[in-house]
Design an enzyme around this catalytic site. Sequence first.
Site, mmCIF file in Angstrom:
data_model
loop_
_atom_site.group_PDB
_atom_site.id
_atom_site.type_symbol
_atom_site.label_atom_id
_atom_site.label_comp_id
_atom_site.label_asym_id
_atom_site.label_seq_id
_atom_site.Cartn_x
_atom_site.Cartn_y
_atom_site.Cartn_z
ATOM 1 N N LEU A 10 -29.613 -3.862 62.186
ATOM 2 C CA LEU A 10 -30.379 -5.158 62.207
ATOM 3 C C LEU A 10 -29.353 -6.433 62.499
ATOM 4 O O LEU A 10 -28.588 -6.450 61.570
ATOM 5 C CB LEU A 10 -31.232 -5.004 60.901
ATOM 6 N N ALA A 12 -30.479 -9.645 63.914
ATOM 7 C CA ALA A 12 -31.242 -10.526 64.616
ATOM 8 C C ALA A 12 -31.403 -11.977 63.791
ATOM 9 O O ALA A 12 -31.797 -12.954 64.466
ATOM 10 C CB ALA A 12 -32.808 -10.134 64.502
ATOM 11 N N ARG A 17 -27.048 -20.120 56.265
ATOM 12 C CA ARG A 17 -26.300 -20.558 55.213
ATOM 13 C C ARG A 17 -24.906 -20.673 55.487
ATOM 14 O O ARG A 17 -23.910 -21.278 54.747
ATOM 15 C CB ARG A 17 -26.520 -19.746 54.060
ATOM 16 N N LYS A 24 -23.980 -15.505 62.033
ATOM 17 C CA LYS A 24 -23.463 -14.799 61.140
ATOM 18 C C LYS A 24 -22.670 -13.685 61.181
ATOM 19 O O LYS A 24 -21.411 -13.251 60.804
ATOM 20 C CB LYS A 24 -24.616 -14.691 59.807
ATOM 21 N N ASP A 108 -24.197 -7.221 58.479
ATOM 22 C CA ASP A 108 -23.340 -8.019 57.720
ATOM 23 C C ASP A 108 -22.749 -7.279 56.507
ATOM 24 O O ASP A 108 -22.463 -7.955 55.457
ATOM 25 C CB ASP A 108 -24.192 -9.285 57.485
ATOM 26 N N ASN A 175 -31.464 -2.458 46.120
ATOM 27 C CA ASN A 175 -31.463 -1.812 47.321
ATOM 28 C C ASN A 175 -30.439 -2.649 48.156
ATOM 29 O O ASN A 175 -30.348 -3.626 48.354
ATOM 30 C CB ASN A 175 -32.930 -2.271 48.162
ATOM 31 N N ASN A 391 12.098 -23.608 83.541
ATOM 32 C CA ASN A 391 11.321 -22.851 84.267
ATOM 33 C C ASN A 391 10.258 -23.681 85.110
ATOM 34 O O ASN A 391 9.536 -23.009 86.033
ATOM 35 C CB ASN A 391 10.724 -21.562 83.524
#
Length: 467
Positions: A10, A12, A17, A24, A108, A175, A391
Amino acid sequence: MPKNLTVVVLAAGGGTRMKSKTMKVLHPIAGRSMIGHVLHAVQEAEPERIIAVVGTQRETVGPHILEHTPDAVLAVQESLDGTGDAVRVALSAIGGVASGTVLVVTGDTPLLRGESLRAFAEEHDAAERAVSVLTGVVANPHGYGRIVRNGEGDVEAIVEEKDATPAQREIAEINSGILAFDAEFLTGAIGQLGNNNAGGEYYLTDTVQIARDAGLTVGAHLLDDVMQTEGANDRVQLASLGRELNRRILVDWMRAGVTVMDPATTWVDADVVLHRDVTLLPGTQLIGATVVAEDAVVGPDTTLKDCEIGVGARVVRTHGELAVIGDGATVGPFAYLRPGTTLGADGKIGTFVETKNATIGTGSKVPHLSYVGDAEIGEGTNIGAGTIFANYDGRNKHRTTVGNRTKTGSNNTFIAPVAIGDDAVTGGGTTVRRDVPDGALAVSAAPQRNIAGWAARRAALDSDDEK
């Protein structure tokens, strides 16, 4: 590993923040983007297919994902309507998954390890569950979905923070956002999700209740190392995860036989390769795809990006990028190695020396206060202090070639393009504008003149001026 494993990543969300124009999941940590770390862990789980759900800044995020996983399928979530909708979009992108296990991970969580995903997927498959949740116990569960268990310890529900009761908010088991599904169950459940909640979103976690209502098994895999599942929603969290990831990288290298004198001031990217008996001194940063061979010593106060350091080499207080340092060579202190620098075995680039697009042969030395750009120096040659390889003519860069066993004097300037032969010598202060043959001595300084009585005459003039 389970047969027919599908992983949905995931990626998207926008991550507002972060207050950044950069998406992110693209923010870097230890030399990779956050999602780059996740994809690395996913690949270690050896799935048959990877689907990445993109939305915000898809034109940037999508190609970045494909750089890491060229075989991934990109699915576009046009409207950010929650994780359930994101998984629906993912399954639709490949025409559905008829069987096997579907693992859903977030983009993330840069500390995530492939071995943890493998253990999670294996347990889920062995237990023949409809849904499994990767969970952890944290001191501050604010912001996370809570794991609600019944009296027997089975998972009854996952309740999001904004939908939780005060009692549920006291639950410390959270979770992680990483779930495993039986593919057949998920295909049916995804269409049953509703958005009658505080966020108006389709929550993937509602599949837990759907499974329970159908009398199917729902379980949790409690991960002891819960930091693997932590995400970064702002720069403060990103920095915190960066410190922890660096600590873990250094611990792994120390256990593999690398000496890190001061872990607090040493940073090593995830793709750096260190061999046994390497020593890293305080203030060292190894970035990108840097490789350091055995018995080499790097530091203190050294930054190397995409460099190769040979066996037993010594690099002190140096900044280098895209440079190759040979076995037994020494660099620094206060050297600047720009891209294209190659130093041969037992060679030397010394104090306040800058090099760029230069090859310096075996045993050759540039010890002090010099600029060597667009040059090729042979073996056993010594470049005198204060030498400039000029050079650039104002429009184009040109190369200088210096032969084997050549000795150049201090404060020389080589006006490129020019070639200095083998066993040649240049005098102090010489400006070399024409090629120097093998074995020749080149001098360009005018004969010295001594003006007698100059100091007295100058003193008299100064005295007159004061009057």
